[in-house]
Design an enzyme around this catalytic site. Structure first.
Site, short mmCIF file in Angstrom:
data_model
loop_
_atom_site.label_atom_id
_atom_site.label_comp_id
_atom_site.label_asym_id
_atom_site.label_seq_id
_atom_site.Cartn_x
_atom_site.Cartn_y
_atom_site.Cartn_z
CE LYS A 1 1.22 -7.59 25.07
NZ LYS A 1 1.72 -6.38 24.55
CE LYS B 1 4.54 -7.62 17.30
NZ LYS B 1 4.85 -6.62 18.24
#
Lengths: 286, 286
Positions: free
Chosen positions: B238, B170
């Site tokens: 983030k 990811k």
């Protein structure tokens, strides 16, 4: 209609072949005559100077290396401007400075000559297959008059506005590619460090919201250590330098593009890998 | 099979709906109970703590905000680890730190519990439609055992290796997106300064070697001043922070990703635009 073509590199040769196939009578000039042999073999006539090319043809297309080459060929003593006369059409397909093509347009206009900037994308394969994308700036009427010529070399042919707009469009395209190339390279660098199966990684990333042409076409080459140029890094660096000069002239900041330029400078100037394809950027990370 | 689901945000709600549709009995916990009403309306049972969720279910899926949230939910006094017992399966679908999911895997393993990291991509639309891409790390046998659960929520489901590998995949995906987003933004900034027709520019660039998903999907929104989130900038920031922490731990340099993080920090922390979609990056350039 007689077409003079200046610049018989790999791009020029593909374009010349398609012009000849379309029935145009083509004459050529190249700085190094030996490199014009392929074009002459196709039936193009050799002419000794850009000035004579402009004298003896109706439309003159230039596809050379750098903005400096363009300036020499148009404004040198034996240059196009000293040979061109009223009614002729000049088309610069070199990826070059928008302001230089604006200057060519203005000088030409003062002498009753038309000029277009018409850089291309699609690479040597597109040039060979007549499937180039051609991004045009200048006068719209001139653009429409030479459309049959463009159509013999390209597929997507678009007019973008006044002189220089074709070059600006090409620059915007290269800025986008700077993003996909640096992103792809850092993705592979990260994936390798993390011990991931890189083929599997590329496959899954490619099919989602991170998908892009560079990843699909260049990542598999990187994974096979294939650094042969689709597009040579030295040419891409030249383009990024032009784009950033233009950005500075327009008073805008493009920090990511600037960083991409620095990374390609390391690859080309310090590591002397300018003849590798743009996918060779990963070598900078090792 | 009873599934406990922790985190009833927009992603969680879509995933829960598909689990219920597939016939699973689902219980939920969320830090703010009021936000679990949608899931309860679909038939999910409320449970008061993550610890109890782990006690009362066979498989526990977490989809929360940050690595800190993940750590609290797994290792807090009322956390999953204090409720889980031998034979249970823990699945963390939060995009979070690979090292944290490795720790969850190790602690779980010591207690006869299985754990997978399984972050997703595809956004709220993918969660709702059950078309998520799911990137999984951990033990392959566990992965195969819970495949029916993944299949009820996603389409492309891939196993990438030991614990943390799903998260690393990811992260690699987000690194690629950092490139397409910064490239797209600077391309639009350049095109605007050069006075180009931006719709035409996007259209021609999209169909060539600079083409990418962000350009196709987000550039048209930017041109309409539509900054509603497909993916909120604060979440992307983030992710970039996690990716760069991992890069540092692995001793690799990702200068372009680092610059992208700085630009998103300006957007989110200084300009307070974290709830805008990632395409809002262009506001940083104004």
């Amino acid at each position: 209609m007689k077409i003079g073509f200046i610049g018989t590199g790999v791009m020029g040769n593909g374009m010349i072949a398609n012009l000849i196939k379309a029935g145009y009578q083509v004459s050529v000039f190249n700085r190094t005559k030996a490199h014009a042999e392929y074009a002459m073999g196709l039936g193009a006539n050799w002419i000794d100077t850009p000035k004579q090319v402009a004298q003896e043809n109706d439309v003159i297309i230039t596809m050379v290396g750098t903005p400096q080459n363009v300036a020499d060929i148009y404004f040198g003593d034996n240059g196009i401007m000293n040979g061109a006369s009223e009614g002729k059409v000049l088309i610069d397909s070199t990826t070059s400075k928008p302001s230089l093509d604006k200057k060519i347009y203005e000088v030409a206009k003062d002498n009753g000559i038309s000029a277009l900037d018409a850089p291309v994308s699609g690479g040597d394969v597109g040039a060979k297959n007549g499937t180039l994308t051609i991004m045009v700036g200048g006068n719209r009427e001139t653009f429409e008059n030479v459309m049959p010529i463009f159509k013999s070399m390209g597929q997507q042919i678009n007019f973008f506005g006044p002189a220089g707009s074709g070059q600006h469009t090409k620059m915007a395209n290269q800025i986008m590619i700077a993003g996909t190339m640096t992103g792809m390279t850092e993705m592979l660098e990260y994936g390798k460090a993390a011990g991931l199966d890189l083929d599997k990684l590329v496959n899954i990333v490619e099919n989602g919201s991170a998908g892009n042409w560079s990843l699909k076409n260049y990542a598999p080459r990187v994974l096979k250590d294939d650094f042969k140029p689709g597009f040579a890094a030295k040419h891409f660096l030249k383009d990024l330098r032009i784009a950033l000069e233009c950005a500075q002239e327009m008073n805008i900041q493009l920090p990511s593009t600037k960083l991409a330029k620095k990374l390609y400078e390391k690859m080309v100037d310090q590591m002397h890998l300018g003849n590798d394809g743009t996918q060779g950027l990963i070598k900078v990370y090792k």
